[in-house]
Enzyme design. Sequence first.
Site, PDB file in Angstrom:
ATOM      1  N   ASP A 135       5.350 -18.395   6.470  1.00 30.95           N
ATOM      2  CA  ASP A 135       4.903 -17.057   6.064  1.00 30.95           C
ATOM      3  C   ASP A 135       6.065 -16.079   6.244  1.00 30.95           C
ATOM      4  O   ASP A 135       6.988 -16.343   7.008  1.00 30.95           O
ATOM      5  CB  ASP A 135       3.742 -16.586   6.953  1.00 30.95           C
ATOM      6  N   MET A 136       5.975 -14.931   5.549  1.00 34.40           N
ATOM      7  CA  MET A 136       7.003 -13.897   5.747  1.00 34.40           C
ATOM      8  C   MET A 136       6.353 -12.675   6.392  1.00 34.40           C
ATOM      9  O   MET A 136       5.286 -12.247   5.951  1.00 34.40           O
ATOM     10  CB  MET A 136       7.640 -13.520   4.409  1.00 34.40           C
ATOM     11  N   GLN A 164       8.443 -11.512  -0.690  1.00 40.23           N
ATOM     12  CA  GLN A 164       7.561 -10.350  -0.922  1.00 40.23           C
ATOM     13  C   GLN A 164       8.186  -9.417  -1.961  1.00 40.23           C
ATOM     14  O   GLN A 164       9.258  -8.861  -1.733  1.00 40.23           O
ATOM     15  CB  GLN A 164       7.386  -9.588   0.396  1.00 40.23           C
ATOM     16  N   ARG A 185       6.439 -19.272  -2.316  1.00 45.59           N
ATOM     17  CA  ARG A 185       5.192 -18.514  -2.512  1.00 45.59           C
ATOM     18  C   ARG A 185       5.568 -17.055  -2.724  1.00 45.59           C
ATOM     19  O   ARG A 185       6.187 -16.438  -1.856  1.00 45.59           O
ATOM     20  CB  ARG A 185       4.303 -18.643  -1.283  1.00 45.59           C
ATOM     21  N   LYS A 188       2.954  -9.938  -2.872  1.00 45.12           N
ATOM     22  CA  LYS A 188       3.403  -8.538  -3.001  1.00 45.12           C
ATOM     23  C   LYS A 188       3.932  -8.009  -1.674  1.00 45.12           C
ATOM     24  O   LYS A 188       4.868  -7.210  -1.644  1.00 45.12           O
ATOM     25  CB  LYS A 188       2.239  -7.673  -3.511  1.00 45.12           C
ATOM     26  N   GLY A 189       3.349  -8.459  -0.557  1.00 46.29           N
ATOM     27  CA  GLY A 189       3.800  -7.992   0.763  1.00 46.29           C
ATOM     28  C   GLY A 189       2.709  -7.183   1.429  1.00 46.29           C
ATOM     29  O   GLY A 189       2.128  -6.288   0.811  1.00 46.29           O
ATOM     30  N   ALA A 190       2.454  -7.503   2.697  1.00 48.44           N
ATOM     31  CA  ALA A 190       1.303  -6.924   3.399  1.00 48.44           C
ATOM     32  C   ALA A 190       1.705  -5.988   4.540  1.00 48.44           C
ATOM     33  O   ALA A 190       0.859  -5.608   5.336  1.00 48.44           O
ATOM     34  CB  ALA A 190       0.426  -8.054   3.933  1.00 48.44           C
ATOM     35  N   HIS A 228      -4.142 -12.003  -6.046  1.00 51.24           N
ATOM     36  CA  HIS A 228      -5.502 -11.917  -6.598  1.00 51.24           C
ATOM     37  C   HIS A 228      -5.528 -11.013  -7.822  1.00 51.24           C
ATOM     38  O   HIS A 228      -6.577 -10.772  -8.404  1.00 51.24           O
ATOM     39  CB  HIS A 228      -6.459 -11.343  -5.541  1.00 51.24           C
ATOM     40  N   ARG A 289      -4.850  -6.156   8.069  1.00 51.17           N
ATOM     41  CA  ARG A 289      -4.071  -6.152   6.811  1.00 51.17           C
ATOM     42  C   ARG A 289      -5.005  -6.315   5.607  1.00 51.17           C
ATOM     43  O   ARG A 289      -4.785  -5.736   4.559  1.00 51.17           O
ATOM     44  CB  ARG A 289      -2.994  -7.246   6.842  1.00 51.17           C
TER      45      ARG A 289
HETATM   46  P1  FDA Z   1      -3.441  -6.317  -5.136  1.00 53.62           P
HETATM   47  O1  FDA Z   1      -3.356  -5.822  -3.739  1.00 53.62           O
HETATM   48  O2  FDA Z   1      -2.969  -5.448  -6.240  1.00 53.62           O
HETATM   49  O3  FDA Z   1      -4.933  -6.764  -5.394  1.00 53.62           O
HETATM   50  C1  FDA Z   1      -5.392  -7.178  -6.663  1.00 53.62           C
HETATM   51  C2  FDA Z   1      -6.912  -7.317  -6.585  1.00 53.62           C
HETATM   52  O4  FDA Z   1      -7.248  -8.370  -5.691  1.00 53.62           O
HETATM   53  C3  FDA Z   1      -7.612  -6.084  -6.009  1.00 53.62           C
HETATM   54  O5  FDA Z   1      -7.872  -5.138  -6.994  1.00 53.62           O
HETATM   55  C4  FDA Z   1      -8.867  -6.696  -5.430  1.00 53.62           C
HETATM   56  O6  FDA Z   1      -9.805  -6.964  -6.457  1.00 53.62           O
HETATM   57  C5  FDA Z   1      -8.381  -8.028  -4.904  1.00 53.62           C
HETATM   58  N1  FDA Z   1      -7.981  -7.934  -3.478  1.00 53.62           N
HETATM   59  C6  FDA Z   1      -6.709  -7.924  -2.984  1.00 53.62           C
HETATM   60  N2  FDA Z   1      -6.729  -7.866  -1.637  1.00 53.62           N
HETATM   61  C7  FDA Z   1      -8.019  -7.832  -1.274  1.00 53.62           C
HETATM   62  C8  FDA Z   1      -8.705  -7.763  -0.025  1.00 53.62           C
HETATM   63  N3  FDA Z   1      -8.039  -7.726   1.124  1.00 53.62           N
HETATM   64  N4  FDA Z   1     -10.069  -7.750  -0.022  1.00 53.62           N
HETATM   65  C9  FDA Z   1     -10.769  -7.802  -1.183  1.00 53.62           C
HETATM   66  N5  FDA Z   1     -10.167  -7.872  -2.404  1.00 53.62           N
HETATM   67  C10 FDA Z   1      -8.831  -7.872  -2.443  1.00 53.62           C
HETATM   68  N6  FDA Z   1       1.812 -11.190   2.618  1.00 53.62           N
HETATM   69  C11 FDA Z   1       2.934 -11.168   3.376  1.00 53.62           C
HETATM   70  O7  FDA Z   1       3.511 -10.104   3.582  1.00 53.62           O
HETATM   71  N7  FDA Z   1       3.424 -12.327   3.915  1.00 53.62           N
HETATM   72  C12 FDA Z   1       2.828 -13.549   3.692  1.00 53.62           C
HETATM   73  O8  FDA Z   1       3.307 -14.569   4.196  1.00 53.62           O
HETATM   74  C13 FDA Z   1       1.658 -13.576   2.883  1.00 53.62           C
HETATM   75  N8  FDA Z   1       1.014 -14.755   2.613  1.00 53.62           N
HETATM   76  C14 FDA Z   1       0.018 -14.754   1.664  1.00 53.62           C
HETATM   77  C15 FDA Z   1      -0.522 -15.958   1.223  1.00 53.62           C
HETATM   78  C16 FDA Z   1      -1.436 -15.981   0.188  1.00 53.62           C
HETATM   79  C17 FDA Z   1      -1.969 -17.290  -0.299  1.00 53.62           C
HETATM   80  C18 FDA Z   1      -1.851 -14.766  -0.419  1.00 53.62           C
HETATM   81  C19 FDA Z   1      -2.816 -14.761  -1.569  1.00 53.62           C
HETATM   82  C20 FDA Z   1      -1.364 -13.566   0.039  1.00 53.62           C
HETATM   83  C21 FDA Z   1      -0.450 -13.542   1.087  1.00 53.62           C
HETATM   84  N9  FDA Z   1       0.059 -12.341   1.558  1.00 53.62           N
HETATM   85  C22 FDA Z   1       1.175 -12.358   2.362  1.00 53.62           C
HETATM   86  C23 FDA Z   1      -0.632 -11.051   1.233  1.00 53.62           C
HETATM   87  C24 FDA Z   1      -0.001 -10.349   0.044  1.00 53.62           C
HETATM   88  O9  FDA Z   1       1.262  -9.846   0.382  1.00 53.62           O
HETATM   89  C25 FDA Z   1      -0.879  -9.175  -0.427  1.00 53.62           C
HETATM   90  O10 FDA Z   1      -0.978  -8.229   0.597  1.00 53.62           O
HETATM   91  C26 FDA Z   1      -2.269  -9.556  -0.873  1.00 53.62           C
HETATM   92  O11 FDA Z   1      -2.292 -10.781  -1.532  1.00 53.62           O
HETATM   93  C27 FDA Z   1      -2.826  -8.484  -1.840  1.00 53.62           C
HETATM   94  O12 FDA Z   1      -2.027  -8.390  -2.979  1.00 53.62           O
HETATM   95  P2  FDA Z   1      -2.469  -8.941  -4.433  1.00 53.62           P
HETATM   96  O13 FDA Z   1      -1.305  -9.640  -5.026  1.00 53.62           O
HETATM   97  O14 FDA Z   1      -3.692  -9.750  -4.311  1.00 53.62           O
HETATM   98  O15 FDA Z   1      -2.647  -7.671  -5.311  1.00 53.62           O
END
Ligand code: FDA
Length: 308
Positions: A135-136, A164, A185, A188-190, A228, A289
């Site tokens: 993970d990052m 990210q 993988r 977007k980044g959390a 997502h 997050r």
């Molecule tokens: P975006 O945030 O634009 O969301 C798109 C749509 O998805 C939203 O409109 C909503 O419908 C749905 N959605 C998204 N998040 C939701 C939530 N929490 N609850 C309900 N619905 C939601 N980050 C990181 O910094 N380091 C890491 O190692 C990882 N690892 C990781 C693994 C996997 C498998 C995933 C899917 C994600 C991560 N992340 C991560 C998290 C990532 O950085 C990001 O914060 C989330 O995936 C949300 O971004 P989206 O790309 O989904 O788009």
Amino acid sequence: MLGPMLLTASRSRSVRRLVSTTPGATHIVDRFVVGETLDHAVGATRTLAGQGFAVTLDHLGEDVTDATQAATTRATYVSLLERLAEVGLTDRAEVSLKLSALGQALPRDGHQVALAHAHAICTAAQRAGTTVTLDMEDHTTVDSTLGVLGELRADFPWVGAVLQSALLRTEADCRDLARAGSRVRLVKGAYAEPASVAHAAKADVDLAYVRCLKVLMAGDGYPMVASHDPRMVTLAGALATRFERSSDSYEYQMLYGIRTSEQRRLADAGEQLRVYVPFGADWYGYFMRRLAERPANVGFFLRSLISR
Ligand code: FDA
């Protein structure tokens, strides 16, 4: 505004105490976390595998500041991998590691400590017949994490990494890692990041994701499209067609409990969909997050607490 506040709170000890001890909180956390024990993790993996999904398991915990806790995390992962092998699930399940849970931030030799623990977990994964993805975490850890990745890949070329799109450096990192055999993988980044290293506007993070995805899909590696966002999912499919990628040369990934009907749709359409499955007692940072990503989740959380 709420999102950044929640990300700040995700690192506050006093808010952690408050949220973690709120009666009924764990019940709500169940939407995002499969449970606390190895049995919960293995049980959830068996269910998801039976439904046609692949899985990556994350033992919750981060920002570990004592060496004993880091060693305990390593032991938990090794036991998990042994259990998955025993029950024949390692063809469907791998593990995801946070290096900060393995001691990366320890004041003395954190990088080396995390590397040694991650190496032991990779050895267990190899024995079990599966893979590991790193993970990052926030931007201060990226150089160290990519350094550990390089060192692990010398022995275990299948180790995956997360990049990210929020970070300004990531397009270049994608170009660097879009090589044969390289599992990346893209997320977007959390984390809350300063404007000096990251895109400030969400629209810019999204556009950067598009550019990074193009680099990865055009390259020779194995892209893991972790989003997502329906626009990114559609784009990944279009890029796979444009670059003549077979469906086993990339995969989609989504978090446990989020957009489950979309997860089902992709798997039914013959795509590889891997669910990121967190388990363990230390759910606070991960949960916060998830609230920050979608402020509507805060309303759900509060309403659920009130109605209990
Ligand atoms: P975006 O945030 O634009 O969301 C798109 C749509 O998805 C939203 O409109 C909503 O419908 C749905 N959605 C998204 N998040 C939701 C939530 N929490 N609850 C309900 N619905 C939601 N980050 C990181 O910094 N380091 C890491 O190692 C990882 N690892 C990781 C693994 C996997 C498998 C995933 C899917 C994600 C991560 N992340 C991560 C998290 C990532 O950085 C990001 O914060 C989330 O995936 C949300 O971004 P989206 O790309 O989904 O788009």
